[in-house]
Design an enzyme around this catalytic site. Structure first.
Site, PDB file in Angstrom:
ATOM      1  N   HIS A  55       0.845  -1.200   0.000  1.00  0.00           N
ATOM      2  CA  HIS A  55       0.000   0.000   0.000  1.00  0.00           C
ATOM      3  C   HIS A  55       0.873   1.239   0.000  1.00  0.00           C
ATOM      4  O   HIS A  55       1.814   1.346   0.774  1.00  0.00           O
ATOM      5  CB  HIS A  55      -0.908   0.030   1.227  1.00  0.00           C
ATOM      6  N   ASP A  95     -15.554   2.603   7.569  1.00  0.00           N
ATOM      7  CA  ASP A  95     -14.512   3.577   7.212  1.00  0.00           C
ATOM      8  C   ASP A  95     -15.060   4.635   6.256  1.00  0.00           C
ATOM      9  O   ASP A  95     -14.739   5.817   6.394  1.00  0.00           O
ATOM     10  CB  ASP A  95     -13.302   2.859   6.588  1.00  0.00           C
ATOM     11  N   ARG A 155     -15.206  12.648   9.267  1.00  0.00           N
ATOM     12  CA  ARG A 155     -13.938  13.284   9.657  1.00  0.00           C
ATOM     13  C   ARG A 155     -13.635  14.480   8.767  1.00  0.00           C
ATOM     14  O   ARG A 155     -13.125  15.498   9.224  1.00  0.00           O
ATOM     15  CB  ARG A 155     -12.793  12.263   9.574  1.00  0.00           C
ATOM     16  N   SER A 204      -7.801   3.591   9.478  1.00  0.00           N
ATOM     17  CA  SER A 204      -8.569   3.673   8.233  1.00  0.00           C
ATOM     18  C   SER A 204      -7.862   2.906   7.110  1.00  0.00           C
ATOM     19  O   SER A 204      -8.465   2.064   6.421  1.00  0.00           O
ATOM     20  CB  SER A 204      -8.747   5.147   7.865  1.00  0.00           C
ATOM     21  N   LYS A 255      -8.800  -1.272   5.469  1.00  0.00           N
ATOM     22  CA  LYS A 255      -9.071  -1.604   4.073  1.00  0.00           C
ATOM     23  C   LYS A 255      -8.153  -2.728   3.575  1.00  0.00           C
ATOM     24  O   LYS A 255      -8.570  -3.585   2.801  1.00  0.00           O
ATOM     25  CB  LYS A 255      -8.931  -0.349   3.203  1.00  0.00           C
TER      26      LYS A 255
HETATM   27  N1  URA Z   1      -6.305   7.706   3.474  1.00  0.00           N
HETATM   28  C1  URA Z   1      -7.176   6.844   4.053  1.00  0.00           C
HETATM   29  O1  URA Z   1      -7.494   5.817   3.483  1.00  0.00           O
HETATM   30  N2  URA Z   1      -7.671   7.137   5.256  1.00  0.00           N
HETATM   31  C2  URA Z   1      -7.349   8.260   5.927  1.00  0.00           C
HETATM   32  O2  URA Z   1      -7.838   8.456   7.021  1.00  0.00           O
HETATM   33  C3  URA Z   1      -6.454   9.147   5.311  1.00  0.00           C
HETATM   34  C4  URA Z   1      -5.937   8.850   4.091  1.00  0.00           C
END
Ligand code: URA
Ligand code: CA
Length: 431
Positions: A82, A161, A168, A183, A187
């Site tokens: 990632h 999320d 947020r 977050s 994923k």
């Molecule tokens: N990218 C994400 O996937 N989540 C965040 O909170 C910030 C950047």
């Protein structure tokens, strides 16, 4: 449990239990906890932070809030990579066939996303016929047969999320390391990774602009991954200038092909070797860094990595002839030079602004509905530390419109030239 008690507990700096965190995530996702209480909770986390254990619980609760991809039918350790994102980051296109050629199964789920250029999916779709909408069964079968497949996000992954990120965004709580880290990691876990290699970018073109913030984010994500039983490691890499030379979808596919041929830009090649080594180690395919690097270099040299990229393209319906003949990729009508306004050394390149210049040409999306022009973009002719004479090109714009003064001005204003010799930044800040 009552949400107001959980908010109060976090507000006062106490440590929440797994049950309390799950109660919050489940309740917010199903709508029984309203936005105003979730906002108060997020702000409490923003100020009081979370322990690694709490972040692990939050990550797992979000990962389990929707569908989870089950990759257990694929043999071997599934390692995902990632990147926190940058400008002209072509690494996934290269790394996927590179590590697959070394025997690591690559079951990649990629996104489109907003930004200066498209995501990995958009780039692959620059190859005529390539499609990413395949069923989960086909996806798994293809990885078992070929070692490699790339699909778009399907199903309902991490709805918690999605909902929390949107909240947020409007409550000034994006900028919180525990919330960002959980977050991102939620994923990756929902996508089925056994092991995760993180490329945390740092510098002007990155989400995290300072090395200190990037290091904190990397540490937090590595701690969460290991807390929830996934082998996780991180690299902090430079994004003070774009990676490689190409920024734009088809242009980056071409750059990826060249890199797989061993003729790619030095920084892009090196980053792929560093990340690829970590992936081989995490998959148990290499005994040491030296061994991993030698394997990666050998599949570049013997053509195996490039051949596998061709197999991937063919398996997903694309025209694999682009490998031998990149001119088959879509190309823009005009190639326009951006001349340097003075002689000197390139001392700084504001990667974000280069990204904006590419977007103005049509390479990226400002909103979800925007249609990308896959053929356009920018190829840099100089990077930090290089000398340029007045009037020589700093970059070439690939455009389908002749009027590109705004992009030219952006590049001339944000590729800084100094009389003194400038040093190229180090690519890898920390392993
Ligand atoms: N990218 C994400 O996937 N989540 C965040 O909170 C910030 C950047
Ligand atoms: Ca690039």
């Amino acid at each position: 449990l009552r949400i107001v008690d959980i908010i109060e507990k976090k507000r006062d700096g106490e440590v929440l239990t797994k049950e309390e965190i799950e109660f919050f995530v489940t309740g917010y996702t199903n709508g029984s906890i309203p936005d105003y209480q979730a906002s108060a909770f997020l702000m409490a986390v923003f100020f009081q932070k979370m322990t690694t254990e709490e972040q692990g619980h939050l990550t797992m609760a979000m990962a389990e809030s929707g569908d989870q991809i089950d990759l257990s039918a694929i043999e071997g350790v599934k390692v995902d990579k990632h990147s926190t994102g940058g400008v002209g980051d072509t690494t996934t296109l290269i790394l996927a066939p590179l590590v697959a050629a070394c025997g690591v199964p690559v079951a990649k789920m990629s996104g489109r996303g907003l930004g200066h250029t498209g995501g990995t999916l958009d780039k692959l779709e620059a190859i005529e016929g390539f499609h990413v909408e395949i069923s989960t069964e086909q996806f798994i079968q293809q990885v078992n047969e070929l070692k490699i497949a790339v699909i778009g996000q399907s199903g309902n992954l991490t709805p918690a999320d999605k909902k929390l990120y949107a909240l947020r965004d409007v409550t000034a709580t994006v900028d919180s390391i525990p919330l960002i880290a959980s977050s991102i990691m939620s994923k990756k876990l929902a996508a089925g990774a056994d092991a995760i290699v993180l490329d945390v970018k740092t510098g002007a073109g990155a989400f995290m602009k300072t090395l200190e913030d990037s290091r904190q984010l990397a540490d937090a994500m590595v701690a969460i991954g290991n807390e929830v039983g996934r082998n996780t490691s991180a690299v902090i890499s430079d994004m003070s200038q774009p990676l490689g030379l190409a920024i734009g979808n088809a242009l980056e596919v071409k750059e990826a092909i060249e890199t797989l041929q061993g003729k790619g830009p030095a920084d892009l090649t090196e980053l792929c070797l560093v990340l690829g080594s970590k992936m081989l180690l995490a998959a148990g395919k290499a005994a040491s860094d030296v061994d991993a690097r030698a394997q990666l270099q050998s599949v570049i040299k013997n053509g195996e990595a490039l051949r596998l990229f061709g197999e991937l393209i063919k398996a997903q319906g694309g025209n694999a002839e682009v490998i031998a003949n990149p001119d088959l990729l879509p190309h823009a009508q005009y190639q326009i030079e951006v001349p340097a306004k003075q002689s000197g050394y390139v001392s700084e390149i504001d990667a974000d602004e280069v990204g904006v210049a590419a977007m103005l040409l049509g390479a990226g999306r400002a909103t979800k509905e925007d249609v990308i022009d896959l053929s356009v973009g920018i190829v840099l002719c100089r990077k930090i530390g290089d000398y340029v004479k007045e009037g020589e090109p700093l970059a070439i714009l690939h455009s389908n419109k002749q009027q590109v003064d705004d992009s030219i001005k952006l590049l001339q204003d944000h590729i800084y030239i100094s009389a003194e010799k400038a040093e190229a930044p180090s690519l890898i800040h920390s392993l």
